[in-house]
Scaffold this motif. Structure first.
Motif, PDB file in Angstrom:
ATOM      1  N   ASP A 121     -34.244-125.205 -28.665  1.00  0.00           N
ATOM      2  CA  ASP A 121     -34.540-125.712 -30.004  1.00  0.00           C
ATOM      3  C   ASP A 121     -33.275-125.704 -30.849  1.00  0.00           C
ATOM      4  O   ASP A 121     -32.575-124.697 -30.913  1.00  0.00           O
ATOM      5  CB  ASP A 121     -35.592-124.834 -30.678  1.00  0.00           C
ATOM      6  N   ILE A 145     -36.200-132.311 -37.952  1.00  0.00           N
ATOM      7  CA  ILE A 145     -35.838-133.175 -39.083  1.00  0.00           C
ATOM      8  C   ILE A 145     -37.058-133.955 -39.543  1.00  0.00           C
ATOM      9  O   ILE A 145     -37.802-134.503 -38.722  1.00  0.00           O
ATOM     10  CB  ILE A 145     -34.700-134.146 -38.683  1.00  0.00           C
ATOM     11  N   TYR A 154     -49.643-132.361 -27.857  1.00  0.00           N
ATOM     12  CA  TYR A 154     -50.035-133.597 -28.543  1.00  0.00           C
ATOM     13  C   TYR A 154     -51.187-134.295 -27.831  1.00  0.00           C
ATOM     14  O   TYR A 154     -52.000-134.975 -28.456  1.00  0.00           O
ATOM     15  CB  TYR A 154     -48.815-134.511 -28.737  1.00  0.00           C
ATOM     16  N   SER A 169     -33.354-135.947 -29.041  1.00  0.00           N
ATOM     17  CA  SER A 169     -34.380-135.996 -30.076  1.00  0.00           C
ATOM     18  C   SER A 169     -35.704-136.472 -29.483  1.00  0.00           C
ATOM     19  O   SER A 169     -35.715-137.317 -28.592  1.00  0.00           O
ATOM     20  CB  SER A 169     -33.956-136.941 -31.200  1.00  0.00           C
ATOM     21  N   VAL A 170     -36.789-135.912 -29.988  1.00  0.00           N
ATOM     22  CA  VAL A 170     -38.124-136.275 -29.525  1.00  0.00           C
ATOM     23  C   VAL A 170     -39.086-136.226 -30.704  1.00  0.00           C
ATOM     24  O   VAL A 170     -39.076-135.250 -31.458  1.00  0.00           O
ATOM     25  CB  VAL A 170     -38.632-135.292 -28.440  1.00  0.00           C
ATOM     26  N   ALA A 171     -39.889-137.250 -30.859  1.00  0.00           N
ATOM     27  CA  ALA A 171     -40.867-137.243 -31.948  1.00  0.00           C
ATOM     28  C   ALA A 171     -41.857-136.112 -31.749  1.00  0.00           C
ATOM     29  O   ALA A 171     -42.357-135.903 -30.650  1.00  0.00           O
ATOM     30  CB  ALA A 171     -41.606-138.584 -31.993  1.00  0.00           C
ATOM     31  N   GLY A 172     -42.140-135.380 -32.815  1.00  0.00           N
ATOM     32  CA  GLY A 172     -43.120-134.306 -32.751  1.00  0.00           C
ATOM     33  C   GLY A 172     -42.491-132.942 -32.965  1.00  0.00           C
ATOM     34  O   GLY A 172     -41.276-132.803 -33.087  1.00  0.00           O
ATOM     35  N   LEU A 173     -43.348-131.942 -33.017  1.00  0.00           N
ATOM     36  CA  LEU A 173     -42.899-130.572 -33.230  1.00  0.00           C
ATOM     37  C   LEU A 173     -42.587-129.883 -31.909  1.00  0.00           C
ATOM     38  O   LEU A 173     -43.295-130.088 -30.927  1.00  0.00           O
ATOM     39  CB  LEU A 173     -43.997-129.762 -33.927  1.00  0.00           C
ATOM     40  N   VAL A 220     -39.350-134.749 -36.280  1.00  0.00           N
ATOM     41  CA  VAL A 220     -38.614-135.122 -35.079  1.00  0.00           C
ATOM     42  C   VAL A 220     -37.868-133.868 -34.614  1.00  0.00           C
ATOM     43  O   VAL A 220     -37.059-133.304 -35.351  1.00  0.00           O
ATOM     44  CB  VAL A 220     -37.623-136.269 -35.343  1.00  0.00           C
ATOM     45  N   GLY A 253     -43.618-137.455 -40.350  1.00  0.00           N
ATOM     46  CA  GLY A 253     -43.545-137.092 -38.944  1.00  0.00           C
ATOM     47  C   GLY A 253     -42.298-136.300 -38.639  1.00  0.00           C
ATOM     48  O   GLY A 253     -41.202-136.761 -38.936  1.00  0.00           O
ATOM     49  N   ILE A 313     -35.211-131.773 -32.557  1.00  0.00           N
ATOM     50  CA  ILE A 313     -33.889-131.959 -31.950  1.00  0.00           C
ATOM     51  C   ILE A 313     -33.658-130.772 -31.012  1.00  0.00           C
ATOM     52  O   ILE A 313     -33.745-129.610 -31.421  1.00  0.00           O
ATOM     53  CB  ILE A 313     -32.769-131.991 -33.001  1.00  0.00           C
ATOM     54  N   ASN A 356     -42.760-126.485 -29.647  1.00  0.00           N
ATOM     55  CA  ASN A 356     -43.797-125.443 -29.593  1.00  0.00           C
ATOM     56  C   ASN A 356     -43.512-124.292 -30.556  1.00  0.00           C
ATOM     57  O   ASN A 356     -44.429-123.689 -31.101  1.00  0.00           O
ATOM     58  CB  ASN A 356     -43.930-124.897 -28.174  1.00  0.00           C
ATOM     59  N   PRO A 409     -44.561-129.793 -24.726  1.00  0.00           N
ATOM     60  CA  PRO A 409     -44.973-130.276 -26.052  1.00  0.00           C
ATOM     61  C   PRO A 409     -45.883-131.503 -26.007  1.00  0.00           C
ATOM     62  O   PRO A 409     -46.730-131.671 -26.875  1.00  0.00           O
ATOM     63  CB  PRO A 409     -43.631-130.572 -26.726  1.00  0.00           C
ATOM     64  N   TYR A 410     -45.731-132.341 -25.004  1.00  0.00           N
ATOM     65  CA  TYR A 410     -46.637-133.482 -24.886  1.00  0.00           C
ATOM     66  C   TYR A 410     -48.066-133.043 -24.572  1.00  0.00           C
ATOM     67  O   TYR A 410     -49.022-133.722 -24.934  1.00  0.00           O
ATOM     68  CB  TYR A 410     -46.159-134.456 -23.804  1.00  0.00           C
TER      69      TYR A 410
END
Lengths: 127, 154
Positions: free
Chosen positions: A113, A117, A49, A15-19, A101, A99, A103, A21, A45-46
């Motif tokens: 992908d 969530i 952001y 899991s990683v915070a954010g959408l 998250v 926000g 997965i 791509n 993805p970073y």
């Protein structure tokens, strides 16, 4: 993790915070496409952001009187609509509210992908 | 300043920029998620977040949701996967310990049993105590796993 754990990482969920791509829309989708064209690879993805953070900072600078202190104050009145990662506002603490998250699941040694969530605020407060 | 990437690094830099002459220097992080950088909450340390803002003025924001969201999302995922019991490991870093704590609280709220909560032992193998063994699933939450998954998926 894949490099370190090797085959043991297969089927793991990460899991990683954010959408991811794949869920970017509008300006975010356009940014990812332009990045890929310029760099011959999709953005991490970073990186997306980081671009969003940069847009927010430039917006704060544009709305300020040019002093260091005022730029900082203007960060907290950010109100961007339809920006790279969507609408962006900060609360008085400097946090975004709500926000996604992302997965991911490791398949064939690569992160794929799985789902996104949006946890309900009640559970977030309990966490 | 656009940054930092790592929450532990932010914990060092925020107060330095907060005390900058001419007013605090603004920071917007693309990736920090440790709750204690901006707010109190489960898993945060004593004195947080105030200790990062010695002037009393805030100078830090972030464009991603903080760890309570990730902990809650992890618990929802575990529930959807039918997980009934977990054993939680963390790396003792600001991010890893924080999100592991958030996951623990959220999992318990969703009635997922927590069989254990431990920090990874990074000491040389010869000096380690005997590891506990468990068959229950482990919650994956570490900064290195995060980086690998994002890099692999991009």
């Amino acid at each position: 993790m894949v490099e370190g754990a090797g085959a043991a990482a297969e089927n793991a969920y990460v899991s990683v915070a954010g959408l991811p791509n794949s869920k970017l829309a509008g300006k975010g989708k356009a940014f990812a496409a332009a990045f890929a064209k310029a760099n011959h690879k999709a953005p991490d993805p970073y990186s997306v952001y980081a671009a969003q953070a940069t847009v927010a900072m430039l917006d704060a600078i544009a709305r300020s009187n040019g002093t260091r202190a005022d730029v900082t104050r203007k960060i907290f009145t950010t109100n961007l609509k339809g920006s790279i990662t969507g609408n962006l506002r900060f609360n008085v603490q400097g946090d975004v509210t709500g926000g996604p998250v992302a997965i991911y699941r490791i398949k064939g040694g690569k992160g794929t992908d799985y789902t996104v969530i949006y946890p309900p605020e009640a559970l977030v407060k309990a966490a | 300043m656009i940054g930092t990437f790592n929450s532990g690094c932010a914990a060092i830099i925020i107060p330095i920029l907060n005390r900058a002459p001419g007013g605090p220097i603004g920071m917007i992080s693309p990736a920090n998620t440790y709750t204690g950088l901006t707010a109190r909450g489960p898993g945060t340390a004593a004195g947080e977040p105030g200790k990062y803002y010695p002037t009393g003025k805030r100078n830090y924001a972030r464009v991603v949701a903080q760890d309570q969201y990730q902990g809650a999302a992890d618990a929802i995922l575990a529930q959807k996967l039918g997980v009934k019991k977990v054993y939680i490991l963390n790396d003792k870093e600001a991010y890893g310990l924080g999100v592991a704590s958030n996951f623990r609280h959220a999992a318990q709220r969703l009635h997922i049993a927590v069989a254990g909560f431990e920090a990874l032992d990074r000491r040389p193998r010869a000096t380690r105590r005997s590891p506990r063994r468990s068959r229950t699933p482990v919650s994956p939450a570490s900064s290195s796993a995060r980086s690998s998954a994002r890099t692999a998926a991009s």
